[in-house]
Design a protein around this motif. Structure first.
Motif, PDB file in Angstrom:
ATOM      1  N   TYR A  23       0.805  -1.201   0.000  1.00 36.47           N
ATOM      2  CA  TYR A  23       0.000   0.000   0.000  1.00 36.47           C
ATOM      3  C   TYR A  23       0.846   1.262   0.000  1.00 36.47           C
ATOM      4  N   LYS A 204     -18.335  -2.469  -2.555  1.00 34.75           N
ATOM      5  CA  LYS A 204     -16.936  -2.069  -2.455  1.00 34.75           C
ATOM      6  C   LYS A 204     -16.457  -1.510  -3.796  1.00 34.75           C
ATOM      7  N   LEU A 206     -12.596  -0.871  -5.725  1.00 32.54           N
ATOM      8  CA  LEU A 206     -11.156  -1.091  -5.696  1.00 32.54           C
ATOM      9  C   LEU A 206     -10.534  -0.283  -6.829  1.00 32.54           C
ATOM     10  N   TYR A 211      -5.204  -4.998  -8.991  1.00 31.78           N
ATOM     11  CA  TYR A 211      -6.010  -5.193  -7.803  1.00 31.78           C
ATOM     12  C   TYR A 211      -5.456  -6.370  -7.004  1.00 31.78           C
ATOM     13  N   ASP A 215      -7.575  -8.368  -1.534  1.00 28.06           N
ATOM     14  CA  ASP A 215      -8.626  -7.359  -1.456  1.00 28.06           C
ATOM     15  C   ASP A 215      -9.873  -7.830  -2.189  1.00 28.06           C
ATOM     16  N   VAL A 216      -9.676  -8.382  -3.394  1.00 30.88           N
ATOM     17  CA  VAL A 216     -10.815  -8.840  -4.190  1.00 30.88           C
ATOM     18  C   VAL A 216     -11.552  -9.959  -3.466  1.00 30.88           C
ATOM     19  N   ALA A 219     -13.438  -8.562  -0.472  1.00 28.40           N
ATOM     20  CA  ALA A 219     -14.585  -7.766  -0.919  1.00 28.40           C
ATOM     21  C   ALA A 219     -15.738  -8.670  -1.350  1.00 28.40           C
ATOM     22  N   TYR A 242     -11.993  -2.035   5.452  1.00 24.22           N
ATOM     23  CA  TYR A 242     -12.118  -1.429   4.135  1.00 24.22           C
ATOM     24  C   TYR A 242     -12.118   0.079   4.306  1.00 24.22           C
ATOM     25  N   GLY A 247     -10.099   3.075  -1.294  1.00 25.74           N
ATOM     26  CA  GLY A 247     -10.603   2.009  -2.144  1.00 25.74           C
ATOM     27  C   GLY A 247      -9.826   0.725  -1.985  1.00 25.74           C
ATOM     28  N   ARG A 248      -9.488   0.353  -0.737  1.00 26.60           N
ATOM     29  CA  ARG A 248      -8.709  -0.842  -0.477  1.00 26.60           C
ATOM     30  C   ARG A 248      -8.860  -1.250   0.979  1.00 26.60           C
ATOM     31  N   TYR A 249      -8.367  -2.422   1.283  1.00 27.28           N
ATOM     32  CA  TYR A 249      -8.370  -2.897   2.661  1.00 27.28           C
ATOM     33  C   TYR A 249      -7.037  -2.543   3.314  1.00 27.28           C
TER      34      TYR A 249
END
Length: 285
Positions: A23, A204, A206, A211, A215-216, A219, A242, A247-249
């Motif tokens: 991240y 959600k 992303l 991606y 995360d996917v 979600a 989240y 737009g991510r965890y």
């Protein structure tokens, strides 16, 4: 007990290290991109309309030309959703490539844990355009066109009114821009994939074109109300939050500390219990 400790170690060390490094790099890259973005892209952003219902009564045609209400493609599974246009040869293929690459690594399969809906924002796109785009996507996803899973992947076209409703419901803003020939046949828009619940509510968003599979997966699990996934996924969801603004965890430090405290108490209790047990020879006497 051992399973809990193993999951806790994965959550604490695996997530903490991997997410923080990835991240940090992603935020730096996104920050650089934002500084260099053209002025008109400011009008082509995303509003995260979380829990907002989609226009399920609006009609779209699938790649075979069958015209159905959008709600026809919902019902049992959460949906991976992308808004693109099929004649695009720049950003849209990158969004779909990133979606396919991440989905391949989630351990989930279309038709079993999720469906895919890719809708065009260009009313001039035709079912033939959708068919070609779907074939290219299936190749990236590694799903043969004859596989039953392909029936859970829908590439849609529709009239401008339906497109407007879908874009408004998802918060997906786009504008027409001139192409190389000077014609207004291209669109400026954000790169994002979205996840919707089985009953057609936004869950959600992303961002980007790459991606993270984790995360996917998370979600999709959340959008399904945790009807899919494993016990390990449940722990990972507890360890992560989240973050709509990104737009991510991201890792929840407080929750991990809570798990650490819980693990320490359980371990201490186990040690006290074992130390308090008398040897068999002493019990016999």
């Amino acid at each position: 007990m051992l399973q809990f400790v193993a999951v806790f170690v994965v959550c604490t060390f695996g997530l903490g290290t991997a997410y923080s490094q990835q991240y940090a790099a992603d935020r730096k890259a996104l920050g650089s991109a934002a500084q260099n973005a053209p002025e008109y892209l400011k009008h082509a952003g995303i509003d995260q309309n979380l829990n907002h219902p989609l226009p399920l009564a609006d009609r779209f045609a699938d790649e075979s030309g069958v015209d159905m209400p959008l709600g026809h493609y919902f019902g049992k599974h959460p949906a991976m959703l992308a808004l693109v246009y099929f004649k695009c040869r720049m950003l849209c293929p990158q969004v779909l490539r990133g979606m396919a690459a991440s989905l391949k690594q989630t351990g989930f399969h279309p038709g079993h844990e999720y469906n895919i809906i890719v809708a065009s924002i260009d009313p001039s796109d035709t079912p033939a355009d959708a068919t070609q785009a779907k074939q290219e996507f299936l190749q990236k996803l590694g799903v043969p066109a004859t596989d039953p899973a392909a029936a859970s992947i829908h590439f849609l076209t529709g009239p401008q009114a339906s497109i407007n409703d879908l874009a408004a419901a998802t918060g997906f803003h786009y504008i027409r821009v001139p192409g190389p020939d000077g014609q207004m046949n291209q669109f400026a828009h954000s790169s994002v994939i979205m996840i919707a619940t089985p009953d057609g509510r936004m869950s959600k968003y992303l961002n980007g074109i790459d991606y993270q599979p984790r995360d996917v997966r998370l979600a999709l699990i959340e959008a399904s109300n945790e009807h899919i996934g494993t016990a390990t996924d449940a722990v990972l969801l507890y360890c992560c939050n989240y973050t709509p603004s990104e737009g991510r965890y991201t890792v929840s430090v407080l929750r991990i500390m809570g798990l650490a405290a819980m693990g320490s108490v359980l371990a201490l209790g186990t040690v006290i219990f074992l130390l308090g047990k008398k040897p068999a020879s002493q019990r016999a006497s």
